[in-house]
Design a protein around this motif. Structure first.
Motif, PDB file in Angstrom:
ATOM      1  N   MET A   1       0.845  -1.156   0.000  1.00 52.55           N
ATOM      2  CA  MET A   1       0.000   0.000   0.000  1.00 52.55           C
ATOM      3  C   MET A   1       0.896   1.225   0.000  1.00 52.55           C
ATOM      4  SD  MET A   1      -2.227   0.647   3.407  1.00 52.55           S
ATOM      5  CE  MET A   1      -1.141  -0.410   4.310  1.00 52.55           C
ATOM      6  N   LYS A   2       0.602   2.149  -0.867  1.00 52.53           N
ATOM      7  CA  LYS A   2       1.380   3.354  -1.049  1.00 52.53           C
ATOM      8  C   LYS A   2       1.045   4.372   0.039  1.00 52.53           C
ATOM      9  CE  LYS A   2       0.263   5.860  -4.512  1.00 52.53           C
ATOM     10  NZ  LYS A   2      -0.040   6.408  -5.800  1.00 52.53           N
ATOM     11  N   LYS A   3       2.043   5.051   0.570  1.00 47.78           N
ATOM     12  CA  LYS A   3       1.804   6.076   1.572  1.00 47.78           C
ATOM     13  C   LYS A   3       1.989   7.442   0.948  1.00 47.78           C
ATOM     14  CE  LYS A   3       3.195   3.331   5.481  1.00 47.78           C
ATOM     15  NZ  LYS A   3       4.056   3.210   6.627  1.00 47.78           N
ATOM     16  N   THR A   4       1.057   8.338   1.220  1.00 46.05           N
ATOM     17  CA  THR A   4       1.161   9.714   0.767  1.00 46.05           C
ATOM     18  C   THR A   4       0.456  10.587   1.790  1.00 46.05           C
ATOM     19  OG1 THR A   4       0.737  11.261  -1.033  1.00 46.05           O
ATOM     20  CG2 THR A   4      -0.905   9.558  -0.691  1.00 46.05           C
ATOM     21  N   SER A   5       0.924  11.779   1.987  1.00 45.52           N
ATOM     22  CA  SER A   5       0.308  12.640   2.986  1.00 45.52           C
ATOM     23  C   SER A   5      -0.266  13.908   2.383  1.00 45.52           C
ATOM     24  CB  SER A   5       1.327  12.999   4.064  1.00 45.52           C
ATOM     25  OG  SER A   5       2.419  13.672   3.470  1.00 45.52           O
ATOM     26  N   ASN A   6      -0.095  14.143   1.087  1.00 44.66           N
ATOM     27  CA  ASN A   6      -0.537  15.383   0.497  1.00 44.66           C
ATOM     28  C   ASN A   6      -1.145  15.154  -0.882  1.00 44.66           C
ATOM     29  OD1 ASN A   6      -0.984  18.058   0.137  1.00 44.66           O
ATOM     30  ND2 ASN A   6       1.131  18.593  -0.327  1.00 44.66           N
ATOM     31  N   PRO A   7      -2.376  14.687  -0.933  1.00 41.30           N
ATOM     32  CA  PRO A   7      -2.999  14.472  -2.235  1.00 41.30           C
ATOM     33  C   PRO A   7      -3.214  15.802  -2.942  1.00 41.30           C
ATOM     34  CG  PRO A   7      -4.583  14.184  -0.483  1.00 41.30           C
ATOM     35  CD  PRO A   7      -3.248  14.391   0.170  1.00 41.30           C
ATOM     36  N   HIS A   8      -3.065  15.827  -4.258  1.00 41.16           N
ATOM     37  CA  HIS A   8      -3.166  17.064  -5.014  1.00 41.16           C
ATOM     38  C   HIS A   8      -4.352  17.088  -5.954  1.00 41.16           C
ATOM     39  CE1 HIS A   8       0.696  18.304  -3.489  1.00 41.16           C
ATOM     40  NE2 HIS A   8       1.176  17.116  -3.801  1.00 41.16           N
ATOM     41  N   SER A   9      -5.274  16.188  -5.831  1.00 42.07           N
ATOM     42  CA  SER A   9      -6.414  16.106  -6.722  1.00 42.07           C
ATOM     43  C   SER A   9      -7.488  17.121  -6.320  1.00 42.07           C
ATOM     44  CB  SER A   9      -7.009  14.697  -6.677  1.00 42.07           C
ATOM     45  OG  SER A   9      -8.270  14.685  -7.287  1.00 42.07           O
ATOM     46  N   LYS A  14     -12.465  18.500  -3.134  1.00 41.77           N
ATOM     47  CA  LYS A  14     -13.912  18.709  -3.136  1.00 41.77           C
ATOM     48  C   LYS A  14     -14.601  17.675  -2.241  1.00 41.77           C
ATOM     49  CE  LYS A  14     -17.872  18.991  -6.224  1.00 41.77           C
ATOM     50  NZ  LYS A  14     -18.345  18.884  -7.610  1.00 41.77           N
ATOM     51  N   ILE A  15     -14.144  16.428  -2.307  1.00 41.20           N
ATOM     52  CA  ILE A  15     -14.694  15.370  -1.464  1.00 41.20           C
ATOM     53  C   ILE A  15     -14.488  15.727  -0.001  1.00 41.20           C
ATOM     54  CG2 ILE A  15     -14.372  12.978  -0.704  1.00 41.20           C
ATOM     55  CD1 ILE A  15     -13.690  12.332  -3.684  1.00 41.20           C
ATOM     56  N   LYS A  58     -19.194   5.589  -2.533  1.00 41.93           N
ATOM     57  CA  LYS A  58     -19.365   6.230  -3.832  1.00 41.93           C
ATOM     58  C   LYS A  58     -17.995   6.372  -4.485  1.00 41.93           C
ATOM     59  CE  LYS A  58     -21.370  10.155  -6.147  1.00 41.93           C
ATOM     60  NZ  LYS A  58     -22.093  11.396  -6.044  1.00 41.93           N
ATOM     61  N   ILE A  59     -17.959   6.148  -5.786  1.00 41.66           N
ATOM     62  CA  ILE A  59     -16.721   6.289  -6.548  1.00 41.66           C
ATOM     63  C   ILE A  59     -16.742   7.622  -7.304  1.00 41.66           C
ATOM     64  CG2 ILE A  59     -15.333   5.362  -8.437  1.00 41.66           C
ATOM     65  CD1 ILE A  59     -16.359   2.571  -7.641  1.00 41.66           C
ATOM     66  N   HIS A  60     -15.619   8.335  -7.199  1.00 42.89           N
ATOM     67  CA  HIS A  60     -15.416   9.592  -7.917  1.00 42.89           C
ATOM     68  C   HIS A  60     -14.216   9.409  -8.840  1.00 42.89           C
ATOM     69  CE1 HIS A  60     -17.977  11.843  -5.026  1.00 42.89           C
ATOM     70  NE2 HIS A  60     -17.526  10.939  -4.186  1.00 42.89           N
ATOM     71  N   HIS A  61     -14.186  10.152  -9.937  1.00 44.17           N
ATOM     72  CA  HIS A  61     -13.063  10.070 -10.872  1.00 44.17           C
ATOM     73  C   HIS A  61     -12.454  11.449 -11.082  1.00 44.17           C
ATOM     74  CE1 HIS A  61     -14.074   5.957 -11.911  1.00 44.17           C
ATOM     75  NE2 HIS A  61     -15.319   6.336 -12.064  1.00 44.17           N
ATOM     76  N   ASP A  62     -11.152  11.510 -11.065  1.00 47.46           N
ATOM     77  CA  ASP A  62     -10.412  12.706 -11.451  1.00 47.46           C
ATOM     78  C   ASP A  62      -9.740  12.363 -12.779  1.00 47.46           C
ATOM     79  OD1 ASP A  62      -8.503  14.683 -11.901  1.00 47.46           O
ATOM     80  OD2 ASP A  62      -8.236  15.057  -9.752  1.00 47.46           O
ATOM     81  N   LYS A  63     -10.420  12.677 -13.857  1.00 52.23           N
ATOM     82  CA  LYS A  63      -9.933  12.299 -15.187  1.00 52.23           C
ATOM     83  C   LYS A  63      -8.637  13.012 -15.534  1.00 52.23           C
ATOM     84  CE  LYS A  63     -14.548  11.252 -16.832  1.00 52.23           C
ATOM     85  NZ  LYS A  63     -15.623  11.593 -17.762  1.00 52.23           N
ATOM     86  N   HIS A  64      -8.469  14.236 -15.046  1.00 48.99           N
ATOM     87  CA  HIS A  64      -7.264  15.006 -15.345  1.00 48.99           C
ATOM     88  C   HIS A  64      -6.008  14.333 -14.780  1.00 48.99           C
ATOM     89  CE1 HIS A  64      -4.749  18.435 -16.202  1.00 48.99           C
ATOM     90  NE2 HIS A  64      -4.358  18.466 -14.935  1.00 48.99           N
ATOM     91  N   LEU A  65      -6.090  13.820 -13.563  1.00 43.91           N
ATOM     92  CA  LEU A  65      -4.944  13.164 -12.930  1.00 43.91           C
ATOM     93  C   LEU A  65      -4.957  11.648 -13.101  1.00 43.91           C
ATOM     94  CD1 LEU A  65      -4.592  15.177  -9.603  1.00 43.91           C
ATOM     95  CD2 LEU A  65      -3.271  15.411 -11.711  1.00 43.91           C
ATOM     96  N   GLY A  66      -6.041  11.105 -13.668  1.00 44.85           N
ATOM     97  CA  GLY A  66      -6.121   9.660 -13.860  1.00 44.85           C
ATOM     98  C   GLY A  66      -6.273   8.911 -12.559  1.00 44.85           C
TER      99      GLY A  66
END
Length: 104
Positions: A1-9, A14-15, A58-66
């Motif tokens: 599992m990947k660890k990240t602390s600062n999502p940029h989406s 918005k979520i 619920k599933i959301h998609h960020d098409k710009h970032l994939g």
């Protein structure tokens, strides 16, 4: 599992702004190459098998970032147990998860 602390989406941001503080949330993030309804098949299957008492998902998609984001709303009094059950069952290495809300 990947660890990240600062999502940029922007979708992720918005979520976060829409989360109800009366509940806890688990948010799973995974890259996709096209909008695929089965992108979270493995984690949804685990959640279903564990019978965790999830309120909704619920599933959301960020098409710009994939990216695809699965938002799971839970009872704040069970969030820590749900997270432990999911960790014990195994989260795919290509998936990042975040937890928000009360962890009583």
């Amino acid at each position: 599992m990947k660890k990240t602390s600062n999502p940029h989406s922007p979708v992720f941001e918005k979520i976060k702004r829409s989360l109800d503080p009366a509940f806890s949330y688990l948010i799973f993030e995974k890259a996709f190459s096209s909008v695929d309804k089965d992108v979270f098949h493995s984690i949804i299957q685990v959640i279903g098998q564990l019978n965790l008492g999830i309120f909704d998902a619920k599933i959301h998609h960020d098409k710009h970032l994939g990216l695809s984001l699965l938002v799971v709303r839970t009872d704040p009094n069970r969030a820590d147990h749900i997270m432990q059950d999911l960790l014990n069952a195994g989260i795919p290495d290509d998936m990042t998860f975040f937890s928000y809300g009360s962890m009583i």
